[in-house]
Write an enzyme that holds these catalytic residues in place. Structure first.
Site, PDB file in Angstrom:
ATOM      1  N   CYS A 116       9.636   2.994 -10.512  1.00  0.00           N
ATOM      2  CA  CYS A 116       8.310   3.566 -11.341  1.00  0.00           C
ATOM      3  C   CYS A 116       8.852   4.778 -11.862  1.00  0.00           C
ATOM      4  O   CYS A 116       8.059   5.347 -12.629  1.00  0.00           O
ATOM      5  CB  CYS A 116       7.268   3.601 -10.522  1.00  0.00           C
ATOM      6  SG  CYS A 116       6.626   2.226  -9.859  1.00  0.00           S
ATOM      7  N   HIS A 257       2.208   9.159 -12.858  1.00  0.00           N
ATOM      8  CA  HIS A 257       2.544   7.643 -12.718  1.00  0.00           C
ATOM      9  C   HIS A 257       1.205   6.837 -12.114  1.00  0.00           C
ATOM     10  O   HIS A 257       0.471   7.619 -11.241  1.00  0.00           O
ATOM     11  CB  HIS A 257       3.581   7.346 -11.908  1.00  0.00           C
ATOM     12  CG  HIS A 257       3.844   6.046 -11.322  1.00  0.00           C
ATOM     13  ND1 HIS A 257       3.936   4.958 -12.387  1.00  0.00           N
ATOM     14  CD2 HIS A 257       4.076   5.127 -10.141  1.00  0.00           C
ATOM     15  CE1 HIS A 257       4.011   3.970 -11.902  1.00  0.00           C
ATOM     16  NE2 HIS A 257       4.189   3.912 -10.498  1.00  0.00           N
ATOM     17  N   ASN A 287      -0.304  -0.740 -12.539  1.00  0.00           N
ATOM     18  CA  ASN A 287       0.956  -0.038 -12.650  1.00  0.00           C
ATOM     19  C   ASN A 287       1.732  -1.072 -13.416  1.00  0.00           C
ATOM     20  O   ASN A 287       2.411  -1.960 -12.879  1.00  0.00           O
ATOM     21  CB  ASN A 287       1.446  -0.084 -10.960  1.00  0.00           C
ATOM     22  CG  ASN A 287       2.398   0.535 -10.769  1.00  0.00           C
ATOM     23  OD1 ASN A 287       3.294   0.774 -11.809  1.00  0.00           O
ATOM     24  ND2 ASN A 287       3.084   0.913  -9.468  1.00  0.00           N
TER      25      ASN A 287
HETATM   26  O1  UT7 Z   1       4.620   2.270  -7.844  1.00  0.00           O
HETATM   27  C1  UT7 Z   1       5.433   2.089  -6.663  1.00  0.00           C
HETATM   28  C2  UT7 Z   1       4.813   2.815  -5.738  1.00  0.00           C
HETATM   29  N1  UT7 Z   1       3.971   1.902  -5.229  1.00  0.00           N
HETATM   30  C3  UT7 Z   1       2.767   2.730  -4.776  1.00  0.00           C
HETATM   31  O2  UT7 Z   1       2.521   3.946  -4.946  1.00  0.00           O
HETATM   32  C4  UT7 Z   1       1.841   1.932  -3.816  1.00  0.00           C
HETATM   33  C5  UT7 Z   1       1.326   3.068  -2.656  1.00  0.00           C
HETATM   34  N2  UT7 Z   1       0.317   2.258  -1.668  1.00  0.00           N
HETATM   35  C6  UT7 Z   1      -0.743   1.761  -1.980  1.00  0.00           C
HETATM   36  O3  UT7 Z   1      -1.313   2.068  -3.105  1.00  0.00           O
HETATM   37  C7  UT7 Z   1      -1.761   1.275  -0.959  1.00  0.00           C
HETATM   38  O4  UT7 Z   1      -0.978   1.349   0.446  1.00  0.00           O
HETATM   39  C8  UT7 Z   1      -1.925  -0.368  -1.089  1.00  0.00           C
HETATM   40  C9  UT7 Z   1      -2.815  -0.507  -2.303  1.00  0.00           C
HETATM   41  C10 UT7 Z   1      -0.782  -1.206  -1.351  1.00  0.00           C
HETATM   42  C11 UT7 Z   1      -2.716  -0.722   0.051  1.00  0.00           C
HETATM   43  O5  UT7 Z   1      -3.890  -0.013   0.445  1.00  0.00           O
HETATM   44  P1  UT7 Z   1      -4.213   0.356   1.987  1.00  0.00           P
HETATM   45  O6  UT7 Z   1      -5.195   1.207   1.824  1.00  0.00           O
HETATM   46  O7  UT7 Z   1      -3.100   1.363   2.192  1.00  0.00           O
HETATM   47  O8  UT7 Z   1      -4.502  -0.871   2.754  1.00  0.00           O
HETATM   48  P2  UT7 Z   1      -3.498  -1.163   3.950  1.00  0.00           P
HETATM   49  O9  UT7 Z   1      -2.376  -1.913   3.376  1.00  0.00           O
HETATM   50  O10 UT7 Z   1      -3.625  -0.132   4.986  1.00  0.00           O
HETATM   51  O11 UT7 Z   1      -4.595  -2.583   4.262  1.00  0.00           O
HETATM   52  C12 UT7 Z   1      -5.983  -2.192   4.858  1.00  0.00           C
HETATM   53  C13 UT7 Z   1      -6.814  -3.576   5.056  1.00  0.00           C
HETATM   54  C14 UT7 Z   1      -5.737  -4.655   5.862  1.00  0.00           C
HETATM   55  O12 UT7 Z   1      -6.773  -5.383   6.706  1.00  0.00           O
HETATM   56  P3  UT7 Z   1      -6.830  -5.240   8.386  1.00  0.00           P
HETATM   57  O13 UT7 Z   1      -5.197  -5.481   8.599  1.00  0.00           O
HETATM   58  O14 UT7 Z   1      -7.209  -3.539   8.418  1.00  0.00           O
HETATM   59  O15 UT7 Z   1      -7.729  -6.129   8.540  1.00  0.00           O
HETATM   60  C15 UT7 Z   1      -5.133  -5.363   4.570  1.00  0.00           C
HETATM   61  O16 UT7 Z   1      -4.881  -6.638   5.232  1.00  0.00           O
HETATM   62  O17 UT7 Z   1      -6.935  -4.028   3.874  1.00  0.00           O
HETATM   63  C16 UT7 Z   1      -6.356  -5.298   3.765  1.00  0.00           C
HETATM   64  N3  UT7 Z   1      -6.030  -5.725   2.224  1.00  0.00           N
HETATM   65  C17 UT7 Z   1      -6.815  -5.982   1.330  1.00  0.00           C
HETATM   66  N4  UT7 Z   1      -8.152  -6.523   1.634  1.00  0.00           N
HETATM   67  C18 UT7 Z   1      -8.783  -7.179   0.365  1.00  0.00           C
HETATM   68  C19 UT7 Z   1      -4.875  -5.507   1.616  1.00  0.00           C
HETATM   69  N5  UT7 Z   1      -4.913  -5.905   0.481  1.00  0.00           N
HETATM   70  C20 UT7 Z   1      -6.097  -6.458  -0.009  1.00  0.00           C
HETATM   71  C21 UT7 Z   1      -6.892  -6.940  -0.971  1.00  0.00           C
HETATM   72  N6  UT7 Z   1      -8.201  -7.136  -0.810  1.00  0.00           N
HETATM   73  N7  UT7 Z   1      -6.239  -7.104  -2.168  1.00  0.00           N
END
Ligand code: UT7
Length: 333
Positions: A116, A257, A287
């Site tokens: 990115c 970004h 993104n």
């Molecule tokens: O550009 C390249 C660089 N990339 C980035 O900068 C991305 C950086 N990371 C992020 O933006 C975030 O970590 C994500 C958007 C990828 C994920 O958000 P998060 O708040 O870190 O969620 P998480 O991975 O900790 O997941 C929390 C919960 C999980 O459920 P449990 O295990 O707590 O029951 C996931 O399974 O949210 C669940 N989850 C979703 N629920 C509904 C993950 N994706 C989804 C979804 N809809 N799309």
């Protein structure tokens, strides 16, 4: 070299027509508009649906529009750099293909893959050919078909990415109130464990097994990537402010970004910037990797004034990250 800077003297962008909404995504995977808006901040993203088209499709459109807008003839372009993680092919470079499709013949052209941070890396690289005195017309284009490597069965990554492109023209200037002034660009390959594409490269060439295991899609561990994105992007943004004696009052715009609204807000907070000075369009494009920064500059162009102090900041796969400080080179036309 002394006294010559590279200035952005024109900008254009292009996104494909098809809009993939959170509503449509929630019919594909177990997610909701509310979750995506709260955790990421994206409402919709544009997707290339045109058959047989790759990243050069959107890149070519942006470059064509840029040539026309800046009254630049294709034969005047001496260098074109394309930032992309989704090249049309492993080879040749997508930059070569964009040159061919836009009538840019005999220019020096190559791709940069810096996740990115690709656009920032390419901008810094293109600028060196201008400040060295070697070239007077350089195009830097970020072009992505992220939808080609997104797993639309993985709810943790599929809401994030979109397709699109943006391109800038770089030209020399001796005006002290215009051009690229400073840059901090860094990388740490250790970060690859958290964000990569497992198969399709020389380590794991494509096989039926790698396809079945869905290893040609983006693999991302969201939480560590989030943590490093906030700290590394904010660190370099603050460092570039400090070493150029810029207070938050001196900064007209932060161009971050667009990966996650919460990352953008955290970086702006560390820089002491109010939200009104931060370019944010993640809600409509998601993104787009190498295209996020030029898509922002393009949308804000009518509001940018000559001499505006602008900080561009990114973080991405590699890990790669960085910040560039520039003074905007022209008033709205
Ligand atoms: O550009 C390249 C660089 N990339 C980035 O900068 C991305 C950086 N990371 C992020 O933006 C975030 O970590 C994500 C958007 C990828 C994920 O958000 P998060 O708040 O870190 O969620 P998480 O991975 O900790 O997941 C929390 C919960 C999980 O459920 P449990 O295990 O707590 O029951 C996931 O399974 O949210 C669940 N989850 C979703 N629920 C509904 C993950 N994706 C989804 C979804 N809809 N799309």
């Amino acid at each position: 070299m002394q006294g010559i800077r590279a200035a952005i003297t024109g900008i254009e962008a292009f996104v494909p027509d098809y809009i993939l909404t959170n509503e449509e995504l929630s019919q594909m995977v177990d997610t909701t508009d509310e979750w995506i808006m709260t955790r990421i901040g994206i409402k919709e993203r544009h997707i290339i649906k045109e058959p047989g088209e790759g990243s050069s499709f959107v890149g070519t459109e942006a470059v064509k529009r840029l040539l026309s807008k800046t009254n630049t003839k294709p034969e005047e372009v001496e260098l074109l750099i394309c930032a992309t993680v989704t090249p049309d092919h492993q080879f040749p470079a997508t930059a070569n293909i964009i040159c061919d499709k836009t009538g840019i013949k005999k220019a020096f052209s190559f791709d940069i893959n810096a996740g990115c941070s690709g656009f920032l890396y390419a901008l810094a690289t293109g600028a060196k050919y201008v400040t060295s005195g070697l070239y007077k017309k350089v195009i830097v284009v970020g072009a992505e078909k992220m939808s080609s490597i997104v797993d639309y069965t993985d709810r943790a990554t599929c809401p994030i990415f979109g397709d699109g492109s943006g391109a800038v023209l770089l030209e020399p200037t001796t005006d002290p109130e215009a051009g690229i002034i400073d840059e901090i660009l860094q990388s740490d390959g250790f970060g690859r464990i958290h964000l990569h594409q497992k198969a399709g490269g020389s380590v794991k060439p494509p096989t039926h097994e790698t396809i079945d295991a869905r290893e040609h899609y983006i693999y991302q561990e969201g939480q560590p990537v989030f943590k490093y994105a906030v700290s590394n992007m904010a660190d370099v943004s603050v460092e570039i402010m400090e070493r150029n004696n810029l207070s938050s009052n001196d900064i007209a715009w932060l161009v971050p970004h667009q990966a996650n609204m919460r990352i953008i807000e955290a970086v702006a907070r560390r820089m002491g910037l109010e939200k009104e000075k931060v370019m944010i369009n993640i809600e409509r494009y998601g993104n787009t990797t190498s295209a996020t920064l030029p898509l922002c500059l393009w949308e804000w162009e009518p509001r940018l004034k000559k001499g505006d102090n602008i900080i561009l900041a990114t973080f991405g796969a590699g890990f790669t990250w960085g910040a560039i400080y520039l003074k905007w080179a022209y008033d709205p036309k």
